[in-house]
Design an enzyme around this catalytic site. Structure first.
Site, PDB file in Angstrom:
ATOM      1  N   PRO A 245      32.776  69.563  35.640  1.00 56.02           N
ATOM      2  CA  PRO A 245      33.592  69.180  36.792  1.00 56.02           C
ATOM      3  C   PRO A 245      33.917  70.417  37.622  1.00 56.02           C
ATOM      4  CG  PRO A 245      34.896  69.161  34.768  1.00 56.02           C
ATOM      5  CD  PRO A 245      33.476  69.392  34.365  1.00 56.02           C
TER       6      PRO A 245
ATOM      7  N   VAL B 248      35.718  71.612  41.318  1.00 63.63           N
ATOM      8  CA  VAL B 248      36.492  71.236  42.507  1.00 63.63           C
ATOM      9  C   VAL B 248      35.694  71.562  43.766  1.00 63.63           C
ATOM     10  CG1 VAL B 248      38.603  71.682  43.811  1.00 63.63           C
ATOM     11  CG2 VAL B 248      38.685  71.535  41.310  1.00 63.63           C
TER      12      VAL B 248
ATOM     13  N   GLN C 151      37.417  63.038  34.953  1.00 63.86           N
ATOM     14  CA  GLN C 151      38.293  64.079  34.418  1.00 63.86           C
ATOM     15  C   GLN C 151      39.632  64.045  35.143  1.00 63.86           C
ATOM     16  OE1 GLN C 151      38.423  68.463  35.134  1.00 63.86           O
ATOM     17  NE2 GLN C 151      37.701  68.592  33.018  1.00 63.86           N
TER      18      GLN C 151
ATOM     19  N   CYS D  98      41.720  74.326  33.071  1.00 61.08           N
ATOM     20  CA  CYS D  98      41.758  74.925  34.409  1.00 61.08           C
ATOM     21  C   CYS D  98      42.792  76.042  34.463  1.00 61.08           C
ATOM     22  CB  CYS D  98      42.073  73.873  35.464  1.00 61.08           C
ATOM     23  SG  CYS D  98      42.150  74.560  37.141  1.00 61.08           S
TER      24      CYS D  98
ATOM     25  N   ASN E 209      30.466  75.517  26.834  1.00 50.90           N
ATOM     26  CA  ASN E 209      30.466  75.740  28.277  1.00 50.90           C
ATOM     27  C   ASN E 209      30.773  77.209  28.541  1.00 50.90           C
ATOM     28  OD1 ASN E 209      32.894  75.176  30.839  1.00 50.90           O
ATOM     29  ND2 ASN E 209      30.696  75.164  31.178  1.00 50.90           N
TER      30      ASN E 209
ATOM     31  N   GLY F 122      27.518  74.571  34.869  1.00 48.44           N
ATOM     32  CA  GLY F 122      28.310  74.380  36.071  1.00 48.44           C
ATOM     33  C   GLY F 122      27.623  74.898  37.314  1.00 48.44           C
ATOM     34  N   ARG F 123      28.009  76.100  37.732  1.00 49.39           N
ATOM     35  CA  ARG F 123      27.522  76.648  39.001  1.00 49.39           C
ATOM     36  C   ARG F 123      26.005  76.752  39.077  1.00 49.39           C
ATOM     37  NH1 ARG F 123      32.866  75.843  39.128  1.00 49.39           N
ATOM     38  NH2 ARG F 123      33.678  76.340  41.206  1.00 49.39           N
TER      39      ARG F 123
END
Length: 326
Positions: free
Chosen positions: A9, A11, A62, A92, A215, A237-238
């Protein structure tokens, strides 16, 4: 189907449009929404916040919550939407999130997290998972009454896991860095604290009954293969956002060869159809095209692609022109 790979996830990244873009390339990888606060669900436009398309399955919602009541209410509302799993964000490091006693801040309060999980499970029969860090540095953020603001030992993480497991959690997605709640922004928290993969491996070794997903800093197929020797699944992720064509390399993890040979030309053809549907609904194509910058990552044409889709008036016609030029 067992999900070996998921997309983290992110943002302003993993919204509905980006998730649809991923599905144009790969149909198997597990998708996550952006982190959505319980308050946003309680007070926002539900179809905008929670809506998704059938093609996005399997997909995880999430949420971030600060107390059991809000968590229960938010998950109860989300029951109107057919998510496959609900995930609680306890990882986070954003000061905005910590300031509202959510995210990684809650790692210091495992009993409260357990209560939040119990409330979520009362609201749904869907699986509840937790995404967290291996620890936190809560100096200058946690209450003054806390004797210990550095919770960065393996034993601290296992205390958190054992307490929340009793609430009915079986799946943990572990970012293999601590979160530093004051002094680093979220981007720095993804790079400055050192990676400690061995501790995540150890969690799985000592708790074979739990589903453990790793992760943090994972970028290549070779790295995925190495991690899967020790854990159940891997979250990227990225790297997915910056280089989405890596999605074509995941077929071996699912016994699915279909996407392996998909070409950029075929992906753009799918994109044209998607953007045309947006135009019929008077939606701005930019909201989708902004997520496709990485389609030509590290290959010829990358700059021209980005330049064209960044134009404010870029639309399905732009894509048709680019396709013809290819």
């Amino acid at each position: 189907m067992e999900n070996k790979i998921s997309i983290a996830p992110m943002v302003d990244r993993t919204d509905r449009n980006f998730r649809n873009f991923v599905r144009m390339i790969n149909k198997d990888v597990l998708l996550y929404t952006e982190m959505i606060t319980a308050q946003a669900i309680l007070n926002g436009d539900l179809d905008y916040i929670l809506g998704f398309d059938e093609v996005e399955h399997p997909i995880v919602l999430q949420i971030a919550a600060t107390n059991p009541k809000e968590a229960y209410q938010a998950v109860k509302i989300a029951e109107r939407y057919a998510y496959d799993e609900i995930n609680l964000n306890v990882g986070c490091p954003s000061d905005r999130v910590s300031g509202n006693m959510m995210g990684a801040y809650l790692m210091a309060f495992p009993k409260e997290v357990a209560n939040i999980v119990k409330a979520m499970k009362d609201a749904t029969n869907k699986p509840i998972s937790i995404k967290h860090r291996i620890g936190i540095d809560g100096k200058n953020v946690l209450p003054d009454t806390f004797e210990q603001t550095l919770l960065d030992k393996y034993e601290d993480m296992m205390n958190f896991i054992h307490i929340t497991e009793k609430a009915g959690v079986n799946k943990y997605i572990i970012h293999a860095r601590i979160a530093i709640l004051a002094g680093l922004d979220p981007k720095q928290n993804r790079s400055i604290p050192p990676l400690r993969y061995d501790e995540v491996y150890r969690v799985k070794k000592e708790n074979p009954n739990l589903h453990i997903e790793i992760n943090g800093g994972i970028k290549t197929i070779e790295e995925i293969d190495e991690h899967l020797k020790y854990v159940d699944s891997v979250m990227l992720g990225r790297e997915i956002y910056d280089n989405p064509m890596i999605l074509t390399e995941f077929g071996k993890y699912y016994g699915s060869e279909g996407e392996i040979n998909i070409t950029r030309k075929e992906i753009i053809e799918k994109m044209i159809h998607y953007v045309e549907n947006m135009e019929k609904k008077n939606l701005r194509p930019h909201l989708f095209l902004m997520h496709t910058h990485g389609l030509f990552h590290n290959v010829r044409g990358s700059k021209a692609w980005k330049r064209a889709i960044n134009e404010t008036n870029a639309n399905s016609g732009t894509l048709r022109k680019l396709l013809k030029e290819m």
